[in-house]
Write an enzyme that holds these catalytic residues in place. Structure first.
Site, short mmCIF file in Angstrom:
data_model
loop_
_atom_site.label_atom_id
_atom_site.label_comp_id
_atom_site.label_asym_id
_atom_site.label_seq_id
_atom_site.Cartn_x
_atom_site.Cartn_y
_atom_site.Cartn_z
N GLU A 111 16.27 4.86 26.17
CA GLU A 111 16.30 5.92 27.19
C GLU A 111 17.24 7.05 26.76
O GLU A 111 16.95 8.23 26.95
CB GLU A 111 16.75 5.36 28.53
CG GLU A 111 15.76 4.35 29.09
CD GLU A 111 16.18 3.85 30.44
OE1 GLU A 111 17.15 3.07 30.49
OE2 GLU A 111 15.56 4.25 31.44
N GLU A 131 13.36 -4.14 29.73
CA GLU A 131 13.98 -4.43 31.03
C GLU A 131 13.20 -5.41 31.89
O GLU A 131 13.77 -6.21 32.62
CB GLU A 131 14.19 -3.12 31.82
CG GLU A 131 15.35 -2.27 31.34
CD GLU A 131 14.99 -1.35 30.18
OE1 GLU A 131 13.91 -1.53 29.57
OE2 GLU A 131 15.80 -0.45 29.88
N1 COA Z 1 24.44 -6.35 27.09
C1 COA Z 1 25.45 -7.21 26.89
N2 COA Z 1 25.45 -8.17 25.95
C2 COA Z 1 24.34 -8.30 25.21
C3 COA Z 1 23.22 -7.46 25.38
C4 COA Z 1 23.30 -6.44 26.37
N3 COA Z 1 22.31 -5.58 26.59
N4 COA Z 1 22.28 -7.84 24.51
C5 COA Z 1 22.80 -8.85 23.80
N5 COA Z 1 24.03 -9.14 24.23
C6 COA Z 1 24.96 -10.13 23.69
C7 COA Z 1 24.38 -11.52 23.60
O1 COA Z 1 24.55 -12.23 24.80
C8 COA Z 1 25.18 -12.11 22.47
O2 COA Z 1 26.45 -12.43 22.97
P1 COA Z 1 27.26 -13.69 22.40
O3 COA Z 1 27.47 -13.42 20.95
O4 COA Z 1 28.49 -13.74 23.22
O5 COA Z 1 26.33 -14.83 22.65
C9 COA Z 1 25.38 -10.95 21.53
O6 COA Z 1 25.18 -9.77 22.34
C10 COA Z 1 24.43 -10.89 20.37
O7 COA Z 1 23.11 -11.00 20.88
P2 COA Z 1 21.97 -11.75 20.07
O8 COA Z 1 20.74 -11.67 20.89
O9 COA Z 1 22.45 -13.08 19.66
O10 COA Z 1 21.86 -10.83 18.78
P3 COA Z 1 20.61 -10.41 17.97
O11 COA Z 1 21.13 -9.58 16.86
O12 COA Z 1 19.77 -11.59 17.68
O13 COA Z 1 19.73 -9.47 18.95
C11 COA Z 1 19.30 -7.71 20.52
C12 COA Z 1 20.23 -8.25 19.43
C13 COA Z 1 19.89 -6.46 21.09
C14 COA Z 1 17.92 -7.43 19.91
C15 COA Z 1 19.12 -8.80 21.61
O14 COA Z 1 20.38 -9.26 21.98
C16 COA Z 1 18.41 -8.33 22.85
O15 COA Z 1 17.20 -8.29 22.89
N6 COA Z 1 19.20 -8.02 23.90
C17 COA Z 1 18.64 -7.63 25.19
C18 COA Z 1 18.30 -6.18 25.20
C19 COA Z 1 17.89 -5.75 26.57
O16 COA Z 1 17.22 -6.44 27.29
N7 COA Z 1 18.29 -4.53 26.93
C20 COA Z 1 17.95 -3.97 28.19
C21 COA Z 1 19.07 -4.19 29.11
S1 COA Z 1 18.62 -3.69 30.73
#
Ligand code: COA
Length: 691
Positions: A111, A131
């Site tokens: 966004e 989301e």
């Molecule tokens: N906010 C806060 N923490 C987040 C986060 C977010 N949007 N996305 C991931 N994290 C945290 C995870 O809980 C994890 O924390 P930990 O190490 O304490 O367990 C850490 O970040 C790493 O995440 P992980 O998923 O293990 O890393 P990755 O490199 O495999 O993947 C992303 C990274 C961003 C692709 C994946 O975490 C993801 O898809 N996150 C969600 C994104 C999302 O839904 N965003 C919209 C929010 S409304």
């Protein structure tokens, strides 16, 4: 000079370009200090006479993983400036602002990029609005800008699916302006300087997106009501609709209102709870020192074949072993048929089917197991059979091999005791169908080595499973809880409910399937065998429903025999109520001296769900599960508990532990000993209620 604007945002001017860098590990989430830093960076770039263009980028592995989910429902989430204001400042900039995307731009990250005048992406990047997976809609203008950029149909697909697209596809959609390889900052600076002097394109100034060919009512209707995020998907349709009908600011207001409603609601809180719970469940502090490259599966039945597929799908070489050729042929044919079904659906190409089949090597003897790094035993569920197999594995397998059993209930320690290497023995409880179901209970025996656990947890993630580490007890976490759940279903039948009423009530609560239809699917003979095994230790003074046993005595084992709690037409899986079962239930009630009465759906749901909660609490207090949220992960991913309710323990906590305790006490008074509240719940009820 590189300046820290806040703890999480840096600013640097280089060659006429302001580089604003988000540096907020782990995923550059758009928390309060990031939003403040971005606003300051933009103001500084606007004021600097040396700056002609601006680049927004992320430090580390990725551009931005979106809003900081951990801050949702806390004051930090609404600290000024909000993303909406930051985006407004970007769009108001007279100097071109370029988002330079590497790794991922997800959610709020995308966004933010959409508010920029231009977007460029590294070839390996992924862009998406996930989301809905958290029960939300994008809340930072994504639903209004995206349709204006790539059109309503493509935007709707991206937003409702929650799936990211690769950079190349983003380019063809018009979502990014350029895809680059090579040095990131150099590419971004060159691109930004090339835009100087042009009128910066601002999506917010565009009229509503064209709505030709869009039938939003039908799109809403098409959302699968059983999807865990159905509510969010429907709201996403409404948002995109707004982008085709309303001016930009009004559309933003609509999006925000829907976001606010969702973020405050239980379904999104539940899905966010599961997002973190599933990540936490997969963590184990030990070091995964045992490399798992070759896998051998013993038993080519439904379970063994499914497990072989799970490994083959992830690229592992698998030996699949049976004692007799006919059984091996049957097993392999079943595997091939499953793959062919996927191919017919278009989920796999024919060559992929062949590749996966080639990874599965059939074998008749266990001699070839000598080289396997991991053996998974999936033979008949009987302690003596398992012990004989493990004694043999102990003789054949190389030192350091991990010896796993797929038992769903039996004591791992008793199995390990027949080997000279109990430290290498572990339970890997896959769920059927094993190539589909994501849950894996990793069962640690008393003597299982930490490195064996760590290696299995890592392997589980590598094959796309959600592992949950559990301890040894009858049924581990999932099946142990099922015992009380089925117990109540049996009692409710005797008290006056019908199988169809119980199943409909539980489906109404949100379960994928009711308890009795599930028993028919799983095969009632398996539980019958368990009940017979446990009969000598069953406390005789406690109530016991004979209904399930009587049904089994008639050779009715569920779908596989065409009859169980229901009857089934040949070739059909549709449960049909059966007067024979009604008769059995009436007989059992009469013999037990129970006067049947009208049972309400509310009572069915309450007793079945609270039976799960009370047993879940005991499992936590005994340390069989490490945390309450692990119980939720098991129940949602293995037993069809509605994800939008977060799992039994989240559901109970959301109901309020005080109230749960009170209801347990009421049920105890009414129905006796089974309902003694777990001390863990008594303890939770004493804690101050969390907001
Ligand atoms: N906010 C806060 N923490 C987040 C986060 C977010 N949007 N996305 C991931 N994290 C945290 C995870 O809980 C994890 O924390 P930990 O190490 O304490 O367990 C850490 O970040 C790493 O995440 P992980 O998923 O293990 O890393 P990755 O490199 O495999 O993947 C992303 C990274 C961003 C692709 C994946 O975490 C993801 O898809 N996150 C969600 C994104 C999302 O839904 N965003 C919209 C929010 S409304």
């Amino acid at each position: 000079m590189n300046t820290a604007l806040t703890d999480t945002v840096r600013y640097e001017e280089r060659g006429g370009v302001a580089l604003i860098t988000i540096d907020n590990p782990p995923v550059n989430g758009l928390g309060d200090t990031v939003r403040r830093g971005l606003a300051e960076g933009l103001a500084r770039a606007a004021a600097s006479t040396a700056v002609r263009a601006v680049v927004l980028q992320g430090a580390g592995k990725l551009f931005c993983g979106g809003a900081d989910i951990r801050q949702f429902n806390t004051p930090a989430a609404s600290a000024q400036p909000m993303l909406r204001e930051v985006n407004r400042s970007i769009e108001a900039s007279a100097k071109p602002v370029v988002a330079c995307i590497h790794g991922v731009a997800l959610g709020g990250g995308l966004e933010l990029a959409l508010a920029c005048h231009y977007r460029i992406a590294e070839a390996s990047a992924g862009l998406g609005l996930p989301e809905v997976n958290l029960g939300l809609v994008p809340g930072g203008g994504g639903t209004q800008r995206l349709p204006r950029l790539i059109g309503a149909p493509a935007a709707l697909k991206l937003i409702t699916s929650g799936k990211p697209v690769a950079a190349a596809q983003a380019l063809s959609l018009g979502l990014v302006d350029e895809v680059f390889d090579g040095e990131r900052e150099r590419a971004a600076i060159a691109f930004a300087l090339a835009q100087v002097g042009k009128a910066p394109p601002v999506l917010a100034k565009r009229p509503p997106a064209a709505r030709e060919g869009m039938d939003f009512a039908a799109q809403r209707q098409a959302v699968n009501p059983k999807a865990r995020n159905a509510i969010a998907q429907r709201s996403a349709v409404d948002c995109v609709r707004a982008a085709t009908e309303l001016e930009f600011e009004a559309g933003l207001d609509r999006e925000r209102a829907l976001f606010e409603e969702l973020v405050a609601g239980v379904p999104s809180k539940a899905l966010r709870h599961l997002f973190f719970a599933e990540k936490d469940a997969a963590k184990y502090p030990g070091t995964a020192t045992r490399a798992i490259r070759s896998v051998a599966i013993l038993g080519a039945g439904t379970m063994g074949g499914g497990i072989a597929m799970a490994f083959a799908n992830a690229g592992y070489r698998v030996l699949l072993c049976e004692r007799e050729q006919a059984a091996l042929d049957r097993g392999l044919a079943l595997v091939r048929r499953n793959y062919e079904i996927s191919a017919a659906r278009g989920a796999l190409s024919q060559s992929e089917v062949d590749t996966r089949m080639q990874r599965i090597q059939p074998t008749l003897g266990m001699a070839a197991f000598a080289d396997a790094d991991l053996v998974v035993e999936a033979v008949f569920e009987d302690m003596e059979v398992k012990r004989a197999v493990f004694a043999q594995l102990d003789r054949i397998c190389k030192p350091g091999a991990i010896l796993a059993t797929n038992t769903s209930r039996l004591n791992i320690d008793e199995i390990a005791a027949v080997t000279g290497r109990p430290q290498d023995v572990i339970g890997l409880h896959f769920f059927s169908p094993a190539h589909v179901m994501k849950l894996l209970e990793v069962v640690r025996g008393e003597r299982t080595a930490g490195e064996v656990i760590a290696s299995c947890m890592r392997m589980a993630v590598a094959i796309g499973k959600i592992p949950v580490l559990v301890g040894v007890c009858e049924g581990f976490v999932g099946n142990r809880m099922l015992t009380g759940y089925w117990r109540e279903a049996g009692f409710l039948l005797e008290e006056g409910a019908t199988p169809a009423q119980i199943d409909a009530a539980m489906q109404g609560f949100g379960f994928a399937m009711g308890p009795l239809a599930m028993a028919d699917l799983a095969g009632m003979d398996i539980n019958w065998a368990t009940r017979k095994r446990l009969a000598p230790t069953r406390p005789k003074h406690l109530r016991y429903s004979e209904v399930a046993d009587r049904i089994c005595e008639q050779g009715r084992f569920g779908q596989k025999t065409g009859a169980g709690y229901y009857r089934y037409e040949s070739g059909s899986r549709t449960p049909i109520p059966d007067p024979v079962v009604d008769g059995i239930i009436a007989d059992c009630a009469r013999e037990a001296g129970i006067t049947r009465r009208a049972v309400s759906n509310e009572e069915i749901v309450e007793r079945c769900v609270l039976a799960l909660v009370n047993e879940g609490a005991r499992i936590v207090e005994e340390g069989i599960a490490q945390r309450a949220c692990d119980v939720d992960v098991v129940y949602v991913n293995g037993y069809g508990f509605p994800a939008w309710r977060g799992g039994p323990m989240f559901h109970a906590s959301n109901t309020g532990w005080k109230q749960v305790l009170q209801r347990l006490r009421d049920l105890h008074a009414l129905h006796g000993e089974y309902w003694v509240p777990a001390p863990w719940i008594v303890q939770q009820a004493q804690e101050p209620e969390r907001a």
